[in-house]
Design a protein around this motif. Structure first.
Motif, PDB file in Angstrom:
ATOM      1  N   LEU A  51       0.913  -1.296   0.027  1.00 13.93           N
ATOM      2  CA  LEU A  51       0.058  -0.083  -0.082  1.00 13.93           C
ATOM      3  C   LEU A  51       0.907   1.046  -0.069  1.00 13.93           C
ATOM      4  O   LEU A  51       0.491   2.203  -0.800  1.00 13.93           O
ATOM      5  CB  LEU A  51      -0.766   0.076   1.177  1.00 13.93           C
ATOM      6  CG  LEU A  51      -1.917   1.003   1.316  1.00 13.93           C
ATOM      7  CD1 LEU A  51      -2.926   0.992   0.298  1.00 13.93           C
ATOM      8  CD2 LEU A  51      -2.824   0.930   2.423  1.00 13.93           C
ATOM      9  N   GLN A  52       1.916   1.409   0.770  1.00 14.03           N
ATOM     10  CA  GLN A  52       2.971   2.555   0.799  1.00 14.03           C
ATOM     11  C   GLN A  52       3.591   2.620  -0.473  1.00 14.03           C
ATOM     12  O   GLN A  52       3.693   3.622  -0.940  1.00 14.03           O
ATOM     13  CB  GLN A  52       3.861   2.492   1.889  1.00 14.03           C
ATOM     14  CG  GLN A  52       3.423   2.704   3.368  1.00 14.03           C
ATOM     15  CD  GLN A  52       4.550   2.179   4.468  1.00 14.03           C
ATOM     16  OE1 GLN A  52       5.421   1.354   4.043  1.00 14.03           O
ATOM     17  NE2 GLN A  52       4.200   2.773   5.520  1.00 14.03           N
ATOM     18  N   ILE A  53       3.858   1.389  -1.210  1.00 10.29           N
ATOM     19  CA  ILE A  53       4.457   1.636  -2.314  1.00 10.29           C
ATOM     20  C   ILE A  53       3.483   2.054  -3.597  1.00 10.29           C
ATOM     21  O   ILE A  53       4.036   2.877  -4.320  1.00 10.29           O
ATOM     22  CB  ILE A  53       4.967  -0.045  -2.884  1.00 10.29           C
ATOM     23  CG1 ILE A  53       6.256  -0.293  -2.206  1.00 10.29           C
ATOM     24  CG2 ILE A  53       5.382   0.116  -4.359  1.00 10.29           C
ATOM     25  CD1 ILE A  53       6.356  -1.775  -2.464  1.00 10.29           C
ATOM     26  N   GLU A  54       2.392   1.712  -3.378  1.00  8.42           N
ATOM     27  CA  GLU A  54       1.355   2.094  -4.505  1.00  8.42           C
ATOM     28  C   GLU A  54       1.008   3.569  -4.225  1.00  8.42           C
ATOM     29  O   GLU A  54       1.010   4.395  -5.000  1.00  8.42           O
ATOM     30  CB  GLU A  54       0.016   1.412  -4.033  1.00  8.42           C
ATOM     31  CG  GLU A  54      -1.089   1.647  -5.306  1.00  8.42           C
ATOM     32  CD  GLU A  54      -0.609   1.200  -6.449  1.00  8.42           C
ATOM     33  OE1 GLU A  54      -1.142   1.987  -7.743  1.00  8.42           O
ATOM     34  OE2 GLU A  54       0.063   0.248  -6.889  1.00  8.42           O
ATOM     35  N   LYS A  57       3.975   5.554  -5.591  1.00  9.02           N
ATOM     36  CA  LYS A  57       3.749   5.556  -6.776  1.00  9.02           C
ATOM     37  C   LYS A  57       2.563   6.723  -7.379  1.00  9.02           C
ATOM     38  O   LYS A  57       3.133   7.492  -8.286  1.00  9.02           O
ATOM     39  CB  LYS A  57       3.492   4.398  -7.718  1.00  9.02           C
ATOM     40  CG  LYS A  57       4.529   3.377  -7.616  1.00  9.02           C
ATOM     41  CD  LYS A  57       4.271   2.026  -8.118  1.00  9.02           C
ATOM     42  CE  LYS A  57       5.312   1.033  -8.121  1.00  9.02           C
ATOM     43  NZ  LYS A  57       4.756  -0.206  -8.745  1.00  9.02           N
ATOM     44  N   MET A  58       1.491   6.647  -6.843  1.00  6.94           N
ATOM     45  CA  MET A  58       0.679   7.647  -6.992  1.00  6.94           C
ATOM     46  C   MET A  58       0.985   9.084  -6.675  1.00  6.94           C
ATOM     47  O   MET A  58       0.735  10.217  -7.520  1.00  6.94           O
ATOM     48  CB  MET A  58      -0.842   7.289  -6.268  1.00  6.94           C
ATOM     49  CG  MET A  58      -1.423   6.001  -6.690  1.00  6.94           C
ATOM     50  SD  MET A  58      -2.749   5.528  -5.575  1.00  6.94           S
ATOM     51  CE  MET A  58      -3.936   6.606  -6.336  1.00  6.94           C
ATOM     52  N   LYS A  59       1.910   9.270  -5.626  1.00  9.23           N
ATOM     53  CA  LYS A  59       2.290  10.808  -5.327  1.00  9.23           C
ATOM     54  C   LYS A  59       3.300  11.120  -6.442  1.00  9.23           C
ATOM     55  O   LYS A  59       3.079  12.208  -6.646  1.00  9.23           O
ATOM     56  CB  LYS A  59       2.750  10.675  -3.924  1.00  9.23           C
ATOM     57  CG  LYS A  59       2.004  10.708  -2.768  1.00  9.23           C
ATOM     58  CD  LYS A  59       3.020  10.633  -1.552  1.00  9.23           C
ATOM     59  CE  LYS A  59       2.073  10.726  -0.333  1.00  9.23           C
ATOM     60  NZ  LYS A  59       3.000  10.753   1.032  1.00  9.23           N
ATOM     61  N   GLU A  65       2.818  14.876 -13.120  1.00  8.46           N
ATOM     62  CA  GLU A  65       1.694  15.671 -13.929  1.00  8.46           C
ATOM     63  C   GLU A  65       1.370  16.978 -13.297  1.00  8.46           C
ATOM     64  O   GLU A  65       1.268  17.946 -14.274  1.00  8.46           O
ATOM     65  CB  GLU A  65       0.231  14.832 -13.657  1.00  8.46           C
ATOM     66  CG  GLU A  65       0.228  13.507 -14.446  1.00  8.46           C
ATOM     67  CD  GLU A  65      -1.257  12.714 -13.845  1.00  8.46           C
ATOM     68  OE1 GLU A  65      -1.829  13.099 -13.430  1.00  8.46           O
ATOM     69  OE2 GLU A  65      -1.201  11.514 -14.557  1.00  8.46           O
ATOM     70  N   ASN A  66       1.610  17.263 -12.329  1.00  5.16           N
ATOM     71  CA  ASN A  66       1.281  18.630 -11.696  1.00  5.16           C
ATOM     72  C   ASN A  66       2.562  19.491 -12.194  1.00  5.16           C
ATOM     73  O   ASN A  66       2.496  20.718 -12.795  1.00  5.16           O
ATOM     74  CB  ASN A  66       1.636  18.639 -10.196  1.00  5.16           C
ATOM     75  CG  ASN A  66       0.791  19.988  -9.602  1.00  5.16           C
ATOM     76  OD1 ASN A  66       0.262  20.816 -10.183  1.00  5.16           O
ATOM     77  ND2 ASN A  66       1.457  20.157  -8.397  1.00  5.16           N
TER      78      ASN A  66
END
Length: 133
Positions: A51-54, A57-59, A65-66
């Motif tokens: 979950l932390q890895i995911e 990755k999302m961050k 993108e930002n």
């Protein structure tokens, strides 16, 4: 009356030993249910790490993108400023050309008037010449 009053106040306290006994009996049950096996603990830990890895990755994707969007915004703002400068330049040139056109139009009118006067004078001189001849 005083005894009844005292009895009513002590009513909740009478159940206290019974409740304490229930709590003491439920404590081992709670410990047993909380005692996950080592395998379950590892699965939970692995799930948390995944979950932390995911999340990371999302961050990272969000930040990328930002960053790209901010770059696009800056590029578009730069383009807008360039276009505004071009507009000002073209407006200045247009105003100068209009002023030049007005000056040429005025000059043309003056030349037309002068031509009419010269032609009139030429015709008058031609008549005088014909009379003298």
């Amino acid at each position: 009356v005083q005894l009844q009053d005292r009895d009513e106040r002590l009513g909740p306290l009478r159940d206290l030993p019974e409740r304490m006994g229930k709590l003491a009996g439920s404590k081992p049950d709670l410990s047993a249910s909380m005692g996950f096996s080592e395998e379950e603990k590892l699965k939970i830990s692995k799930g948390l790490v995944d979950l932390q890895i995911e999340t990371n990755k999302m961050k990272e994707q969000y930040e990328m993108e930002n960053f790209e969007l901010k770059n696009m915004i800056l590029a578009l703002e730069t383009r807008v400023l360039e276009l505004e400068l071009c507009t000002e330049k073209v407006s200045g040139e247009r105003d100068a050309l209009r002023e030049g056109l007005r000056a040429l139009e005025t000059s043309r009118k003056e030349l037309a008037d002068e031509y009419i006067i010269l032609k009139s004078n030429y015709l008058a001189l031609g008549k005088e010449l014909d009379q003298e001849v």
